[in-house]
Design an enzyme around this catalytic site. Structure first.
Site, mmCIF file in Angstrom:
data_model
loop_
_atom_site.group_PDB
_atom_site.id
_atom_site.type_symbol
_atom_site.label_atom_id
_atom_site.label_comp_id
_atom_site.label_asym_id
_atom_site.label_seq_id
_atom_site.Cartn_x
_atom_site.Cartn_y
_atom_site.Cartn_z
ATOM 1 N N LYS A 125 -91.549 62.802 12.454
ATOM 2 C CA LYS A 125 -92.864 62.848 11.805
ATOM 3 C C LYS A 125 -93.750 63.936 12.395
ATOM 4 O O LYS A 125 -94.518 64.564 11.680
ATOM 5 C CB LYS A 125 -93.567 61.489 11.924
ATOM 6 N N LYS A 208 -82.607 59.959 3.746
ATOM 7 C CA LYS A 208 -83.179 58.659 3.371
ATOM 8 C C LYS A 208 -84.133 58.801 2.181
ATOM 9 O O LYS A 208 -84.889 59.768 2.115
ATOM 10 C CB LYS A 208 -83.946 58.129 4.596
ATOM 11 N N LYS A 211 -91.020 57.803 0.672
ATOM 12 C CA LYS A 211 -92.213 58.088 -0.127
ATOM 13 C C LYS A 211 -92.803 59.450 0.238
ATOM 14 O O LYS A 211 -93.603 59.993 -0.503
ATOM 15 C CB LYS A 211 -93.255 56.979 -0.007
HETATM 16 P P1 TYM Z 1 -92.230 51.565 6.404
HETATM 17 O O1 TYM Z 1 -93.577 51.279 5.867
HETATM 18 O O2 TYM Z 1 -91.817 52.994 6.534
HETATM 19 O O3 TYM Z 1 -91.129 50.859 5.526
HETATM 20 C C1 TYM Z 1 -91.209 49.469 5.232
HETATM 21 C C2 TYM Z 1 -89.839 48.841 5.218
HETATM 22 O O4 TYM Z 1 -88.988 49.478 4.249
HETATM 23 C C3 TYM Z 1 -87.772 49.866 4.879
HETATM 24 N N1 TYM Z 1 -87.298 51.109 4.240
HETATM 25 C C4 TYM Z 1 -86.060 51.288 3.775
HETATM 26 N N2 TYM Z 1 -85.001 50.455 3.726
HETATM 27 C C5 TYM Z 1 -83.865 50.937 3.170
HETATM 28 N N3 TYM Z 1 -83.753 52.198 2.661
HETATM 29 C C6 TYM Z 1 -84.797 53.060 2.695
HETATM 30 N N4 TYM Z 1 -84.681 54.276 2.171
HETATM 31 C C7 TYM Z 1 -86.016 52.611 3.267
HETATM 32 N N5 TYM Z 1 -87.247 53.183 3.453
HETATM 33 C C8 TYM Z 1 -88.004 52.241 4.057
HETATM 34 C C9 TYM Z 1 -88.138 50.101 6.334
HETATM 35 O O5 TYM Z 1 -87.007 50.028 7.180
HETATM 36 C C10 TYM Z 1 -89.113 48.972 6.568
HETATM 37 O O6 TYM Z 1 -88.414 47.768 6.837
HETATM 38 N N6 TYM Z 1 -92.802 50.866 11.303
HETATM 39 C C11 TYM Z 1 -92.618 50.192 10.037
HETATM 40 C C12 TYM Z 1 -93.720 49.195 9.705
HETATM 41 C C13 TYM Z 1 -93.998 48.168 10.746
HETATM 42 C C14 TYM Z 1 -93.195 47.055 11.062
HETATM 43 C C15 TYM Z 1 -93.914 46.342 12.076
HETATM 44 C C16 TYM Z 1 -91.969 46.586 10.576
HETATM 45 C C17 TYM Z 1 -95.090 48.128 11.557
HETATM 46 N N7 TYM Z 1 -95.051 47.010 12.339
HETATM 47 C C18 TYM Z 1 -93.383 45.166 12.634
HETATM 48 C C19 TYM Z 1 -91.459 45.398 11.154
HETATM 49 C C20 TYM Z 1 -92.173 44.717 12.147
HETATM 50 C C21 TYM Z 1 -92.584 51.236 8.952
HETATM 51 O O7 TYM Z 1 -93.123 52.313 9.075
HETATM 52 O O8 TYM Z 1 -92.012 50.816 7.799
#
Ligand code: TYM
Length: 347
Positions: A125, A208, A211
């Protein structure tokens, strides 16, 4: 996660699921299959489930305030439209429960610079301009650990890209417990399961689906209409060969494998079951079939999201109620943490 996960290293802690999603732009098919769909399954399996819209995480990179408010409400609608029932799960936005930020600070003092320096997501990032990245982006994983551990959550369903952050959460819990000679924080279990733990870009099967990809053609957004979904899948990159007969044949064919994984996750089948159904087909046959399935599964979600977005006051009410329930769990855990650390609490 179709069945309830079995508690293992979480030890004496009762099973509790926590997960979060950032309100930074729209939801993709990756978020749906890797996270939301599985969140609903955990809830429906009768496990205690806590789901958080992590707005404090979102501001680690610049967010326009008005867009952030809208994205937060839209994400709340995405959770509900995907089957999260705010009466059975706790659904709230992170900034309304101050225990996250407070425990995050304590964990900033537990985690080591060397640990955070190894986080690949920060490197991705921040890119070449790490000097210009916010300090928040660097210590983002400490706040994530706080999200989870403020509830003594034991199981965290996520996509594959979050694995390293969950390992850090375990390291933080272990170090805290060790430094203070307590068994206070559980050692969480990542729950990374199913055919779609890593949904890939429709333009490049080695990247991957995200968004933040500049090409909208690379992803399916939960708000795309039926025509757009069908068009994107029809144009998805593939190789010239027909689908193989078995799952092994997908090994060195990332684009084909991705489309089969998506089909499997959307139809609640294993990859082997899908191959028995579509093995040997030309993409000209398979892609329209996949498009029909995707439209059938996703259109009701996007329609429900638009309907729910009509009533922002109701969404805010749901988030407020969720936050009050979350706070009731997290506050005593935070107080106990302060006690353990040696803070005087005289009021
Ligand atoms: P974030 O907001 O990027 O994504 C949310 C969830 O979607 C999953 N994900 C995917 N799974 C499969 N294929 C993909 N292409 C894909 N893109 C996204 C992510 O793995 C995630 O589960 N750091 C985290 C948010 C967070 C969090 C937490 C998660 C903050 N605190 C505590 C679990 C527990 C994040 O940026 O996810």
């Amino acid at each position: 996660m179709t069945q309830a996960p079995t508690p293992t290293t979480a030890g004496p802690f009762p099973q509790r699921v926590f997960s979060g999603i950032q309100p930074s732009g729209g939801l993709t098919l990756g978020n749906y299959l890797g996270a939301l769909k599985r969140f609903a399954q955990a809830q429906d399996a009768g496990i205690e489930t806590i789901y958080c819209i992590v707005d404090l995480h979102a501001i680690t990179v610049w967010q326009d305030p008005e867009k952030l408010r809208r994205a937060t409400r839209e994400l709340a609608c995405g959770f509900i439209a995907s089957g999260i029932d705010p009466a059975r799960s706790i659904l709230f936005n992170q900034s309304q429960v101050s225990a996250h930020a407070e425990l995050g600070w304590v964990f900033n003092c537990v985690a080591r610079m060397g640990w955070l320096n190894r986080m690949t997501q920060f490197k991705d990032k921040a890119g070449k301009h790490a000097e210009n990245a916010s300090v928040g982006l660097f210590c983002y994983p400490d706040l994530m650990a706080a999200d989870i551990l403020a509830y003594h959550a034991t199981h965290v369903p996520v996509g594959d890209d979050q694995k390293q952050h969950l390992e850090l959460t375990r390291d933080i819990a272990l170090k805290f417990n060790h430094d203070f000679g307590v068994e206070f924080f559980p050692i969480v279990e990542p729950v990374i399961e199913g055919a779609a733990t890593r949904v890939m870009s429709l333009r490049d099967g080695t990247k991957k689906m995200s968004k933040s990809d500049p090409s909208d053609q690379s992803r399916i957004n939960l708000t795309d209409d039926a025509d757009t979904i069908a068009k994107k899948l029809r144009k998805a990159k593939t190789d010239p060969e027909p689908l193989p007969e078995t799952a092994e044949g997908l090994k060195d064919r990332p684009e084909a494998r991705n489309l089969v994984n998506i089909y499997a996750a959307l139809s609640d089948q294993t990859v082997d079951q899908v191959m028995a159904e579509v093995g040997g087909q030309q993409f000209g046959t398979f892609k329209p079939r996949l498009a029909d399935l995707a439209v059938a599964k996703l259109s009701p979600i996007s329609a429900e999201m638009s309907r729910l977005m009509q009533d922002p006051a109701e969404i805010d009410r749901i988030l407020g109620q969720g936050a009050a329930r979350a706070d009731a769990i997290a506050r005593p855990i935070l107080q106990k943490t302060y006690d353990i650390v040696g803070m005087i609490r005289s009021r």
